[in-house]
Design an enzyme around this catalytic site. Structure first.
Site: not given
Ligand SMILES: *Cc1c(COP(=O)(O)O)cnc(C)c1O
Length: 396
Positions: A186, A214, A244
């Site tokens: 990310s 992502h 996301k």
């Molecule tokens: C955002 C993210 C998470 C956590 O996800 P949530 O649903 O926001 O708890 C886990 N792994 C990665 C790579 C992320 O970018």
């Protein structure tokens, strides 16, 4: 009166953070997290959400959520394994599996606790996990919780993975071995080499785990990075979030039926934390309906990402080597990156600076997250601000 020790601890540590400029003041949004947000009565072009497809504010998802709330209520009432598994949860898991191209799937309340639960349900203190050095915090915490030996692998370096897998096997110290990597990183927007990962994992019989937080909704016409490379059946655990691109909240693992059966009896957040709300589960189903029905939002996201990158590059900014809509503008110096972000804010653009230790020292950056919901006009307004601030601060 409360504990004096706690009081002192908090006072000292907060003061230290604040004196170093490391205390994060949280902005409060007066309204939805859409392409334009309001903070303090002022509007900003929003380049900081993970709402890639604009689904967080989509009318269809909202309606589906309301419908489910009317049908099931606001809460699931129990953990999944007692009687908190409603039809809507079961349907969501079936739809995730179909979309991902796997036999089955399990949904969690968040991506974070999905990594907490899934990694430690498979790996134990007798095992070892090979982990890309730039993996997300939730992977790192999940690995720690499992008690397995954690072996850092150089970022996206398959030779290093092979060397460390070989070393781990030859040491005879470990039972199972797992390789775990983000699908899309990310901070830089680079994509995991899924072909290389599948090959190396086969060679050394590593359990493969891709966290596609992502990549879900973004890669593979929405179905993710693993599907993009045609390896839906070759990666053991395809983890992702529903928070996301999917726009709601929750996490999941997709894989074989046996894997999912095991996680449903061993993943602790599934057993000991109440299931996601019916409204969330239903809204996620609607998001999958939309993604399966049309690539319109996905296509617009990519068009917007390419447009933003092209224009920033033309202006002379260093935008790194992103392979996804994630668009970093690499400034370098930490203080300058913070100043740049602050100036953008004053110019009506919300784009956060990301600095050490989240990214390596000297690669401070502004991370821009274009979405399908941005219009060209909104992006142009943001780009004008970039040009103005870039010239003013001597970055371009
Ligand atoms: C955002 C993210 C998470 C956590 O996800 P949530 O649903 O926001 O708890 C886990 N792994 C990665 C790579 C992320 O970018």
């Amino acid at each position: 009166m409360g504990s004096r020790v706690l009081e002192e601890f908090l006072r000292e540590n907060l003061a230290e953070l604040k004196s170093k400029g490391l205390y994060n003041e949280i902005n409060i949004l007066e309204g939805a997290n859409g392409p334009v947000i309001e903070i303090g009565g002022k509007e900003f072009i929003n380049l900081s959400s993970n709402n890639y497809l604009g689904l967080a504010t989509d009318k269809r998802l909202k309606e589906r959520a309301v419908e489910a709330t009317n049908l099931y209520g606001v809460g699931a009432g129990a953990v999944r394994t007692i009687n908190g598994t409603l039809q809507v949860h079961d349907e969501l898991e079936k739809r995730i599996a179909r979309f991902k191209g796997t036999e089955a799937a399990i949904a969690f309340q968040s991506g974070f606790n999905c990594n907490m639960g899934a990694i430690s349900a498979i790996m134990t203190k007798d095992d070892a996990i090979l982990s890309d050095e730039l993996n997300h915090a939730s992977i790192i915490d999940g690995c720690r919780l499992s008690g397995a030996k954690i072996i850092r692998v150089r970022h996206q370096d398959m030779d290093d993975l092979r060397a460390k897998a070989k070393e781990a096997i030859e040491s005879g110290l470990y039972g199972k071995l797992m390789y775990i990597s983000d699908g899309v990183f990310s901070m830089d927007g680079d994509v995991a080499d899924i072909n290389g990962i599948v090959e190396a994992c086969r060679e050394y019989d590593l359990i493969s785990y891709i966290d596609d937080a992502h990549g879900s909704g973004v890669m593979g016409k929405g179905a993710g990075t693993v599907k993009h490379f045609g390896h839906s059946k070759d990666i053991d655990l395809q983890m992702g979030t529903l928070s996301k691109a999917i726009g709601v909240v929750g996490g999941y693992v997709a894989g074989t039926k046996d894997l999912i059966d095991w996680l449903k009896v061993r993943a602790r957040p599934f057993l000991f934390s109440t299931s996601m709300t019916p409204a969330s589960a239903a809204a996620c189903i609607e998001a999958i309906d939309i993604m399966e029905g049309s690539t319109e939002l996905h296509d617009r996201l990519w068009e917007n990402g390419l447009y933003l990158k092209k224009r920033l590059k033309e202006m002379g900014f260093n935008i790194g080597n992103s392979q996804t809509p994630i668009t970093p503008v690499i400034i370098g110096d930490e203080v300058m990156a913070q100043r740049f972000s602050k100036r953008l804010f004053e110019e009506g653009v919300y784009a956060k600076a990301i600095t050490f230790p989240t990214v390596p020292m000297g690669t401070g950056r502004i991370r821009n997250m274009p979405t399908a919901a941005h219009t060209t006009e909104m992006l142009d307004m943001a780009l004008s601000a970039y040009e103005k601030v870039g010239r003013e601060l001597g970055v371009i």
